[in-house]
Write a protein that holds these residues in place. Structure first.
Motif, PDB file in Angstrom:
ATOM      1  N   ALA A 245      39.055 -53.729 -10.239  1.00 16.52           N
ATOM      2  CA  ALA A 245      38.327 -53.780  -8.974  1.00 16.52           C
ATOM      3  C   ALA A 245      36.852 -53.458  -9.168  1.00 16.52           C
ATOM      4  O   ALA A 245      36.470 -52.710 -10.082  1.00 16.52           O
ATOM      5  CB  ALA A 245      38.943 -52.789  -7.986  1.00 16.52           C
ATOM      6  N   THR A 246      36.010 -54.016  -8.313  1.00 17.91           N
ATOM      7  CA  THR A 246      34.589 -53.668  -8.307  1.00 17.91           C
ATOM      8  C   THR A 246      34.431 -52.267  -7.729  1.00 17.91           C
ATOM      9  O   THR A 246      35.020 -51.934  -6.692  1.00 17.91           O
ATOM     10  CB  THR A 246      33.793 -54.684  -7.473  1.00 17.91           C
ATOM     11  OG1 THR A 246      33.917 -55.972  -8.075  1.00 17.91           O
ATOM     12  CG2 THR A 246      32.330 -54.302  -7.392  1.00 17.91           C
ATOM     13  N   ARG A 247      33.635 -51.435  -8.389  1.00 13.27           N
ATOM     14  CA  ARG A 247      33.502 -50.038  -7.973  1.00 13.27           C
ATOM     15  C   ARG A 247      32.048 -49.573  -8.057  1.00 13.27           C
ATOM     16  O   ARG A 247      31.273 -50.075  -8.873  1.00 13.27           O
ATOM     17  CB  ARG A 247      34.370 -49.136  -8.845  1.00 13.27           C
ATOM     18  CG  ARG A 247      35.873 -49.438  -8.738  1.00 13.27           C
ATOM     19  CD  ARG A 247      36.678 -48.527  -9.636  1.00 13.27           C
ATOM     20  NE  ARG A 247      38.096 -48.854  -9.582  1.00 13.27           N
ATOM     21  CZ  ARG A 247      38.971 -48.352  -8.727  1.00 13.27           C
ATOM     22  NH1 ARG A 247      38.551 -47.489  -7.813  1.00 13.27           N
ATOM     23  NH2 ARG A 247      40.246 -48.704  -8.762  1.00 13.27           N
ATOM     24  N   ASP A 248      31.726 -48.591  -7.217  1.00 12.74           N
ATOM     25  CA  ASP A 248      30.424 -47.935  -7.296  1.00 12.74           C
ATOM     26  C   ASP A 248      30.454 -46.920  -8.433  1.00 12.74           C
ATOM     27  O   ASP A 248      31.469 -46.267  -8.682  1.00 12.74           O
ATOM     28  CB  ASP A 248      30.101 -47.226  -5.977  1.00 12.74           C
ATOM     29  CG  ASP A 248      29.879 -48.198  -4.837  1.00 12.74           C
ATOM     30  OD1 ASP A 248      29.306 -49.278  -5.078  1.00 12.74           O
ATOM     31  OD2 ASP A 248      30.308 -47.888  -3.696  1.00 12.74           O
ATOM     32  N   ILE A 249      29.335 -46.775  -9.115  1.00 16.69           N
ATOM     33  CA  ILE A 249      29.237 -45.792 -10.195  1.00 16.69           C
ATOM     34  C   ILE A 249      28.030 -44.897  -9.959  1.00 16.69           C
ATOM     35  O   ILE A 249      27.028 -45.305  -9.368  1.00 16.69           O
ATOM     36  CB  ILE A 249      29.123 -46.465 -11.582  1.00 16.69           C
ATOM     37  CG1 ILE A 249      27.937 -47.442 -11.629  1.00 16.69           C
ATOM     38  CG2 ILE A 249      30.406 -47.175 -11.941  1.00 16.69           C
ATOM     39  CD1 ILE A 249      27.693 -48.030 -13.011  1.00 16.69           C
ATOM     40  N   SER A 250      28.148 -43.657 -10.410  1.00 18.83           N
ATOM     41  CA  SER A 250      27.049 -42.704 -10.317  1.00 18.83           C
ATOM     42  C   SER A 250      27.189 -41.712 -11.463  1.00 18.83           C
ATOM     43  O   SER A 250      28.216 -41.036 -11.589  1.00 18.83           O
ATOM     44  CB  SER A 250      27.082 -41.965  -8.968  1.00 18.83           C
ATOM     45  OG  SER A 250      26.008 -41.044  -8.888  1.00 18.83           O
ATOM     46  N   VAL A 251      26.177 -41.651 -12.321  1.00 14.59           N
ATOM     47  CA  VAL A 251      26.210 -40.779 -13.499  1.00 14.59           C
ATOM     48  C   VAL A 251      25.007 -39.844 -13.441  1.00 14.59           C
ATOM     49  O   VAL A 251      23.861 -40.278 -13.615  1.00 14.59           O
ATOM     50  CB  VAL A 251      26.170 -41.605 -14.800  1.00 14.59           C
ATOM     51  CG1 VAL A 251      26.213 -40.676 -16.009  1.00 14.59           C
ATOM     52  CG2 VAL A 251      27.309 -42.609 -14.848  1.00 14.59           C
ATOM     53  N   PRO A 252      25.224 -38.546 -13.191  1.00 14.10           N
ATOM     54  CA  PRO A 252      24.102 -37.601 -13.207  1.00 14.10           C
ATOM     55  C   PRO A 252      23.463 -37.518 -14.590  1.00 14.10           C
ATOM     56  O   PRO A 252      24.158 -37.493 -15.612  1.00 14.10           O
ATOM     57  CB  PRO A 252      24.768 -36.270 -12.828  1.00 14.10           C
ATOM     58  CG  PRO A 252      26.043 -36.648 -12.149  1.00 14.10           C
ATOM     59  CD  PRO A 252      26.491 -37.910 -12.826  1.00 14.10           C
ATOM     60  N   LEU A 253      22.151 -37.469 -14.630  1.00 17.12           N
ATOM     61  CA  LEU A 253      21.462 -37.360 -15.917  1.00 17.12           C
ATOM     62  C   LEU A 253      21.874 -36.097 -16.665  1.00 17.12           C
ATOM     63  O   LEU A 253      21.984 -36.099 -17.900  1.00 17.12           O
ATOM     64  CB  LEU A 253      19.946 -37.371 -15.710  1.00 17.12           C
ATOM     65  CG  LEU A 253      19.315 -38.667 -15.194  1.00 17.12           C
ATOM     66  CD1 LEU A 253      17.795 -38.522 -15.126  1.00 17.12           C
ATOM     67  CD2 LEU A 253      19.687 -39.848 -16.056  1.00 17.12           C
ATOM     68  N   ALA A 254      22.136 -35.013 -15.933  1.00 13.10           N
ATOM     69  CA  ALA A 254      22.544 -33.774 -16.596  1.00 13.10           C
ATOM     70  C   ALA A 254      23.869 -33.936 -17.323  1.00 13.10           C
ATOM     71  O   ALA A 254      24.110 -33.280 -18.341  1.00 13.10           O
ATOM     72  CB  ALA A 254      22.651 -32.646 -15.568  1.00 13.10           C
ATOM     73  N   ASP A 255      24.720 -34.826 -16.824  1.00  9.36           N
ATOM     74  CA  ASP A 255      26.030 -35.019 -17.462  1.00  9.36           C
ATOM     75  C   ASP A 255      25.933 -35.755 -18.793  1.00  9.36           C
ATOM     76  O   ASP A 255      26.909 -35.801 -19.541  1.00  9.36           O
ATOM     77  CB  ASP A 255      26.961 -35.807 -16.531  1.00  9.36           C
ATOM     78  CG  ASP A 255      27.444 -34.964 -15.357  1.00  9.36           C
ATOM     79  OD1 ASP A 255      27.003 -33.807 -15.227  1.00  9.36           O
ATOM     80  OD2 ASP A 255      28.264 -35.470 -14.557  1.00  9.36           O
ATOM     81  N   ILE A 256      24.779 -36.341 -19.066  1.00  4.62           N
ATOM     82  CA  ILE A 256      24.594 -37.017 -20.354  1.00  4.62           C
ATOM     83  C   ILE A 256      23.536 -36.309 -21.202  1.00  4.62           C
ATOM     84  O   ILE A 256      22.978 -36.890 -22.130  1.00  4.62           O
ATOM     85  CB  ILE A 256      24.237 -38.504 -20.158  1.00  4.62           C
ATOM     86  CG1 ILE A 256      23.020 -38.670 -19.252  1.00  4.62           C
ATOM     87  CG2 ILE A 256      25.426 -39.279 -19.606  1.00  4.62           C
ATOM     88  CD1 ILE A 256      22.509 -40.091 -19.140  1.00  4.62           C
ATOM     89  N   GLY A 257      23.270 -35.038 -20.851  1.00  5.90           N
ATOM     90  CA  GLY A 257      22.420 -34.208 -21.697  1.00  5.90           C
ATOM     91  C   GLY A 257      20.951 -34.218 -21.382  1.00  5.90           C
ATOM     92  O   GLY A 257      20.162 -33.661 -22.149  1.00  5.90           O
ATOM     93  N   LEU A 258      20.546 -34.799 -20.246  1.00  2.53           N
ATOM     94  CA  LEU A 258      19.134 -34.821 -19.853  1.00  2.53           C
ATOM     95  C   LEU A 258      18.978 -33.911 -18.640  1.00  2.53           C
ATOM     96  O   LEU A 258      19.380 -34.267 -17.525  1.00  2.53           O
ATOM     97  CB  LEU A 258      18.676 -36.245 -19.546  1.00  2.53           C
ATOM     98  CG  LEU A 258      18.646 -37.190 -20.752  1.00  2.53           C
ATOM     99  CD1 LEU A 258      18.493 -38.638 -20.308  1.00  2.53           C
ATOM    100  CD2 LEU A 258      17.509 -36.808 -21.700  1.00  2.53           C
ATOM    101  N   TYR A 259      18.392 -32.752 -18.859  1.00  2.00           N
ATOM    102  CA  TYR A 259      18.322 -31.729 -17.816  1.00  2.00           C
ATOM    103  C   TYR A 259      16.903 -31.636 -17.252  1.00  2.00           C
ATOM    104  O   TYR A 259      15.934 -31.554 -18.007  1.00  2.00           O
ATOM    105  CB  TYR A 259      18.744 -30.376 -18.391  1.00  2.00           C
ATOM    106  CG  TYR A 259      20.166 -30.356 -18.875  1.00  2.00           C
ATOM    107  CD1 TYR A 259      21.202 -30.057 -18.009  1.00  2.00           C
ATOM    108  CD2 TYR A 259      20.467 -30.660 -20.203  1.00  2.00           C
ATOM    109  CE1 TYR A 259      22.521 -30.049 -18.451  1.00  2.00           C
ATOM    110  CE2 TYR A 259      21.779 -30.649 -20.656  1.00  2.00           C
ATOM    111  CZ  TYR A 259      22.801 -30.347 -19.776  1.00  2.00           C
ATOM    112  OH  TYR A 259      24.109 -30.353 -20.222  1.00  2.00           O
ATOM    113  N   GLY A 260      16.781 -31.640 -15.908  1.00  2.00           N
ATOM    114  CA  GLY A 260      15.483 -31.509 -15.263  1.00  2.00           C
ATOM    115  C   GLY A 260      14.504 -32.563 -15.725  1.00  2.00           C
ATOM    116  O   GLY A 260      13.330 -32.273 -15.974  1.00  2.00           O
TER     117      GLY A 260
END
Length: 544
Positions: free
Chosen positions: A360-375
């Motif tokens: 199915a087509t889905r919305d995605i959202s990936v926080p930058l902090a979750d991939i190691g980029l903070y602030g």
């Protein structure tokens, strides 16, 4: 943490024939016949696909090595012990074919087997069953005389001498192959298939990990698992998507072995070929690029779908695959629907991909902090559309079923270095989990959920942190989450090349518990144990 791989070095346009010539400093690219034609191969088909690589523009983008797989020879050697080309299939012979490819600006690859017979029962290079002389040196000299650039060395029908283990026999054979190629007088890239003959499931066995650990001594790339599903003319529309996911599955945990001159190979690209949709073709290209995998097509190049051809020829994805740092991307988070990968790049950028496993087509959202980029604020380039956006919080989008989004993130001035952040994956493809009911601070191995209780930070001080606490080793052999204490040796860990996480305080290894006896049994805690020889329950995949 260990920095894996060799230091990058420039490759000469025309390498000299020395034993220390650097080869395959980026993942090899090209074409092989097997997954489309299998043994139905001849000179005309090879030439037609070589011409199509050039005409399509793929050759100019790096797909430059054309390899003839099994079944190119006759069933017996000549009176001098040399391999004999099947001239009904290849009327001009292999030296001519090499000249033709080189004149097109391409490289020439050929198939052989380290055993006594190839997988299709043609003459191999190895000793016969029961022992006897091998043909490694003779075949290497023959390939050099044909000006071969790349050798795919399979591992069928390899004799195991009495008193040796299968693993020892394969190591000896592939070292002999590598020595013969080095001594041939011509630099030839070696694709070694040894690990594929030891694979047992996605997480593998101790012997599988042993072979992957040493195979880089012999070749520049290696097949470590199952073949990609071959095209069937009798069922041309049959889906091959599950095969792509299966090969991605076993390859995604092996990044610690990859680096310039050494590449994990999850087998051929079949993007644009029958059996994959355009979305699935994009996914294979994106996932292989995130894993720094060889880009070797196996298809009828002239019949690639427009969508598949566009994915394969996407110069941003090719640049990602060929990034000179050579670090394989790692899984940041995974659940039944989404998988997020991150990969550090040579210029300080960070690549991120999101696979939608669902239909199915889905919305995605990936926080930058979750991939190691903070602030941090980044410029995010969508590598499919080419569009750029400024992102300070989340990467967002809408993703079709079986598709994969992929971005290249360029941190703005003032951003700190990315910190490896994500799941720690262990035996059974489960995740180290810090939220459970087995006790305060307990850490268990649980199904991967992409939740915050599985989001670890690999800190610069060699600690492993979760929600502000540190993974701590205790004298009782258990590990737990505890308040981070500076210079506390029980909280410092080394990730070895074999995947082991070693406690600095106790010189013992983090060990996964045995699978629960019943589905409703409480999860057992992670603990320390004596470090073994490539123990499967002591191998861990960390974020990068």
């Amino acid at each position: 943490m260990l920095a894996l791989g060799l230091a990058p070095a420039p490759a000469a346009a025309e390498p000299t024939a020395t034993s220390d010539t650097p080869l395959a400093l980026t993942p090899p690219m090209g074409w092989n016949n097997w997954a489309h034609y299998m043994c139905d191969i001849d000179e005309a088909k090879v030439v037609a696909n070589a011409d199509a690589l050039v005409a399509s523009g793929l050759a100019a983008k790096g797909y430059d090595t054309v390899t003839v797989d099994d079944c190119w020879m006759t069933r017996s050697r000549d009176a001098d012990g040399n391999l004999v080309v099947d001239t009904e299939k290849f009327p001009h012979g292999m030296a001519w074919l090499g000249e033709y490819l080189h004149a097109k600006g391409l490289k020439f690859g050929i198939y052989q087997d380290a055993g006594s017979l190839t997988c299709e029962k043609y003459p191999g290079s190895g000793s016969p069953d029961g022992g006897g002389p091998d043909h490694y040196a003779r075949d290497a000299r023959l390939f050099a005389s044909w000006k071969v650039d790349y050798v795919k060395m399979d591992g069928c029908n390899l004799w195991v001498p009495p008193g040796k283990t299968k693993e020892q026999a394969y190591r000896d054979a592939y070292n002999a192959v590598a020595r013969a190629l080095r001594d041939s007088g011509r630099p030839m890239v070696l694709s070694a298939s040894a690990p594929a003959y030891f694979q047992q499931g996605e997480w593998g066995s101790a012997d599988w990990h042993k072979v992957i650990d040493w195979v880089g001594e012999t070749g520049q790339l290696w097949r470590e698992g199952k073949d990609i599903k071959v095209y069937s003319p009798a069922a041309p529309a049959a889906s091959r998507w599950s095969s792509v996911l299966g090969n991605y599955g076993y390859n995604r945990w092996l990044g610690r072995y990859a680096g310039p001159g050494n590449w994990n190979d999850p087998d051929f690209l079949i993007a644009g070929a029958p059996g994959l949709t355009d979305a699935e073709s994009r996914s294979q290209v994106a996932l292989w690029a995130m894993m720094a995998a060889p880009f070797i097509l196996s298809s009828d190049v002239s019949a690639l779908t427009p969508g598949g051809l566009a994915a394969l020829g996407n110069t941003d994805l090719i640049a990602l695959d060929q990034d000179p740092m050579g670090r394989q991307g790692a899984v940041v988070s995974a659940n039944a629907t989404f998988e997020v990968l991150a990969r550090p790049l040579a210029n300080g950028d960070r690549a991120v991909a999101v696979l939608n496993r669902s239909a199915a087509t889905r919305d995605i959202s990936v926080p930058l902090a979750d991939i190691g980029l903070y602030g941090c604020t980044v410029t995010a380039k969508d590598l499919w559309s080419g569009g750029r956006t400024e992102v300070a919080a989340n990467l967002t989008g809408r993703l079709a079923g079986h598709d994969t989004a992929v971005w290249r993130l360029t941190p703005h001035e003032g951003c700190g270095d990315a910190v490896p952040t994500g799941q720690i994956t262990g035996d059974g493809v489960k995740c180290a989990d810090g939220a459970n009911t087995t006790g305060v601070g307990a850490v268990v191995l649980a199904g991967c959920t992409a939740a915050a209780d599985q989001r670890w930070v690999v800190a610069p001080d060699a600690t492993l942190r979760l929600a502000g606490q540190c993974l701590a080793a205790g004298a009782d052999g258990l590990v737990e989450l505890a308040r981070c204490a500076p210079r506390q040796p029980g909280q410092r860990w080394t990730h070895r090349r074999d995947g082991a996480l070693v406690s600095a305080a106790y010189r013992l290894c983090l060990t996964a518990p045995a699978p629960p006896a019943t589905a409703d049994a409480p999860a057992e805690r992670l603990r320390l144990a004596d470090c073994g020889d490539h123990r499967v329950d002591q191998a861990w995949s960390l974020p990068v």
